[in-house]
Design a protein around this motif. Structure first.
Motif, PDB file in Angstrom:
ATOM      1  N   GLU A 184       6.542  -7.791  -8.747  1.00  0.00           N
ATOM      2  CA  GLU A 184       6.561  -6.894  -7.589  1.00  0.00           C
ATOM      3  C   GLU A 184       5.257  -6.113  -7.473  1.00  0.00           C
ATOM      4  N   GLU A 185       4.751  -5.631  -8.595  1.00  0.00           N
ATOM      5  CA  GLU A 185       3.538  -4.816  -8.589  1.00  0.00           C
ATOM      6  C   GLU A 185       2.294  -5.626  -8.217  1.00  0.00           C
ATOM      7  N   THR A 186       2.305  -6.905  -8.501  1.00  0.00           N
ATOM      8  CA  THR A 186       1.099  -7.720  -8.284  1.00  0.00           C
ATOM      9  C   THR A 186       1.186  -8.615  -7.050  1.00  0.00           C
ATOM     10  N   LYS A 187       2.257  -8.503  -6.263  1.00  0.00           N
ATOM     11  CA  LYS A 187       2.439  -9.441  -5.151  1.00  0.00           C
ATOM     12  C   LYS A 187       1.329  -9.363  -4.106  1.00  0.00           C
ATOM     13  N   ASN A 188       0.708  -8.187  -3.960  1.00  0.00           N
ATOM     14  CA  ASN A 188      -0.382  -8.044  -2.990  1.00  0.00           C
ATOM     15  C   ASN A 188      -1.760  -8.236  -3.623  1.00  0.00           C
ATOM     16  N   ILE A 189      -1.763  -8.340  -4.952  1.00  0.00           N
ATOM     17  CA  ILE A 189      -3.031  -8.508  -5.674  1.00  0.00           C
ATOM     18  C   ILE A 189      -3.269  -9.975  -6.024  1.00  0.00           C
ATOM     19  N   LEU A 190      -2.193 -10.633  -6.445  1.00  0.00           N
ATOM     20  CA  LEU A 190      -2.299 -12.014  -6.890  1.00  0.00           C
ATOM     21  C   LEU A 190      -1.235 -12.854  -6.176  1.00  0.00           C
ATOM     22  N   PRO A 191      -1.565 -13.390  -5.006  1.00  0.00           N
ATOM     23  CA  PRO A 191      -0.582 -14.174  -4.241  1.00  0.00           C
ATOM     24  C   PRO A 191      -0.108 -15.400  -5.022  1.00  0.00           C
ATOM     25  N   SER A 192       1.087 -15.855  -4.697  1.00  0.00           N
ATOM     26  CA  SER A 192       1.615 -17.065  -5.337  1.00  0.00           C
ATOM     27  C   SER A 192       0.728 -18.260  -5.019  1.00  0.00           C
ATOM     28  N   PRO A 193       0.537 -19.149  -5.978  1.00  0.00           N
ATOM     29  CA  PRO A 193      -0.301 -20.333  -5.720  1.00  0.00           C
ATOM     30  C   PRO A 193       0.354 -21.268  -4.712  1.00  0.00           C
ATOM     31  N   THR A 194      -0.469 -21.926  -3.950  1.00  0.00           N
ATOM     32  CA  THR A 194       0.031 -22.961  -3.052  1.00  0.00           C
ATOM     33  C   THR A 194       0.472 -24.167  -3.876  1.00  0.00           C
ATOM     34  N   ALA A 195       1.630 -24.695  -3.554  1.00  0.00           N
ATOM     35  CA  ALA A 195       2.141 -25.839  -4.321  1.00  0.00           C
ATOM     36  C   ALA A 195       1.230 -27.053  -4.158  1.00  0.00           C
ATOM     37  N   TYR A 196       0.967 -27.731  -5.252  1.00  0.00           N
ATOM     38  CA  TYR A 196       0.161 -28.955  -5.199  1.00  0.00           C
ATOM     39  C   TYR A 196       0.963 -30.029  -4.469  1.00  0.00           C
TER      40      TYR A 196
END
Length: 205
Positions: free
Chosen positions: A184-196
């Motif tokens: 939750e704390e990092t959702k705006n700092i480190l977006p989820s990777p795009t699926a290969y």
């Protein structure tokens, strides 16, 4: 932040429920909301792999299960628990999870997952493995403790005498809350990777 816990036992207040409560109490102490859904006593029809869920609904069309599924998809974390039935998960839980995950279409991706099993004597590890397989194939983030999440007991309440098991589950709750908060704390700092991009292959053509 919320965790939905699924009780795969037909006994609403038995050892599986009490094991879930141990973890949920730790989550609540860390300001993570929890809700336990009773699955094990439901008359759940199994997935027939018809693919109708690709059109947005299950062919079985059972409203209670549909409402539960939608609530699970909206949660930050999923906690699965089952008693051991012949070295595996309970029948109703198996049917429910097959339908839940088969129809998810990416909705479970990067959710936080944890599981636990309750047994009288043995069979806990294979059952634990079965539950975790749903997480692994759905790209979920699986939380662990310092031992396998298996606790022992026969009569309701006996699991509380398994002091090591209780400590494992309490530690699991702390680890799960930490991972949920970290995400939750990092959702705006480190977006989820795009699926290969996925490639498909059948071994027998």
């Amino acid at each position: 932040m919320k965790v939905i816990a699924l009780n795969g036992s037909p006994r609403p207040s038995g050892n599986t429920y009490q094991a879930l409560k141990i973890v949920c109490d730790e989550l609540e102490n860390e300001k993570i909301d929890t809700k336990i859904l009773q699955i094990g006593k439901m008359n759940v029809k199994g997935c027939i792999c018809c693919g109708r869920c690709n059109e947005g609904y299950c062919i079985h069309n059972d409203d209670i299960i549909t409402s539960m599924v939608n609530e699970i998809y909206e949660a930050d974390g999923i906690l699965l628990a089952s008693p051991v039935y012949y070295c595996g998960i309970s029948g109703s839980m198996k049917c429910f999870l097959d339908r839940l995950f088969y129809a998810s279409h990416g909705k479970m991706r990067h959710k936080i997952g944890a599981s636990l099993t309750v047994c009288r004597r043995s069979g806990g590890i294979p059952t634990f493995d079965q539950l975790n397989n749903y997480f692994f194939i759905s790209e979920m983030l699986v939380v662990s403790s310092y031992y396998w999440n298996v606790i022992h007991g026969a009569k309701p309440g006996e699991i509380l005498e398994d002091l090591e098991g209780v400590s494992i589950l309490k530690n699991l709750g702390k680890n799960m809350s930490w991972v949920i908060k970290m995400k939750e704390e990092t959702k705006n700092i480190l977006p989820s990777p795009t699926a290969y991009p996925r490639s498909w292959m059948n071994f027998i053509r």
